[in-house]
Design an enzyme around this catalytic site. Structure first.
Site, PDB file in Angstrom:
ATOM      1  N   ASP A 136       0.856  -1.165   0.166  1.00 33.44           N
ATOM      2  CA  ASP A 136      -0.069   0.092   0.074  1.00 33.44           C
ATOM      3  C   ASP A 136       0.884   1.213   0.105  1.00 33.44           C
ATOM      4  O   ASP A 136       2.017   1.212   0.566  1.00 33.44           O
ATOM      5  CB  ASP A 136      -0.899   0.009   1.134  1.00 33.44           C
ATOM      6  N   ASP A 154      -7.016  -1.462  -4.690  1.00 29.32           N
ATOM      7  CA  ASP A 154      -7.883  -0.958  -3.809  1.00 29.32           C
ATOM      8  C   ASP A 154      -8.933  -0.014  -4.346  1.00 29.32           C
ATOM      9  O   ASP A 154     -10.016  -0.133  -4.201  1.00 29.32           O
ATOM     10  CB  ASP A 154      -7.392  -0.407  -2.412  1.00 29.32           C
TER      11      ASP A 154
END
Length: 178
Positions: A136, A154
């Protein structure tokens, strides 16, 4: 074939693995996967985000490196190899289910939404297999408020879910059956 209550079973005769929108789903999922993995590879290995530290793009947007060993929003963190493989296996099962759903769907919007989710799930699944955690890197924050750190996969998943939600509330010929 009609089920009790007069509801027609429209799944009879529908393809299981390849349907009307399967080419669209495959192309969109692959493009999403390539963009997601390309951004992660460049940031981790090309730019060296771990060594070069956070990068402030805007006063409210940073690029940081976070290894997410859980699922969305960092839930269900897994610090064991068993947990890693359970989440990877779950990703495979869910992706197969979403693919079958997409092969049987009759709406371009639903197909596109499912394609985004599949592409995102595969992108995060590959991270889990390769690194043991999901990469991330996008961090939004305003003052003391800090949004969670996420990646392009995401974004695809959230956009896909939003598309499915929109479709479920859309008024159309089958809205009563939804």
């Amino acid at each position: 074939m009609t089920e009790p209550g007069g509801v027609s079973n429209n799944n009879a005769g529908r393809p299981l693995l390849w349907g009307r929108f399967s080419t669209l789903v495959l192309v969109v999922a692959l493009v999403g996967l390539v963009l997601d993995q390309g951004s992660k590879l460049w940031l981790v290995h090309g730019f060296g985000l771990a060594a070069n530290g956070p990068v402030e793009l805007l006063p409210v947007l940073d690029i940081v490196l976070v290894w997410n060993r859980g699922i969305s929003y960092g839930l269900f963190q897994q610090h064991s190899e068993l947990g890693r493989w359970v989440l990877a296996g779950l990703t495979v099962v869910v992706t197969i289910g979403l693919w079958i759903w997409s092969a049987r769907c009759g709406s371009r919007l639903v197909a596109l939404a499912l394609a985004l989710i599949v592409g995102g799930a595969l992108g995060n699944g590959i991270d889990r297999l390769v690194y043991g955690a999901v990469v991330d890197f996008v961090h939004f924050h305003v003052g003391t408020f800090s949004w969670y750190v996420f990646n392009l996969a995401d974004v695809w998943i959230v956009a896909g879910v939003a598309g499915l939600l929109y479709d479920s509330f859309r008024i159309g010929p089958n809205s009563a059956a939804k």
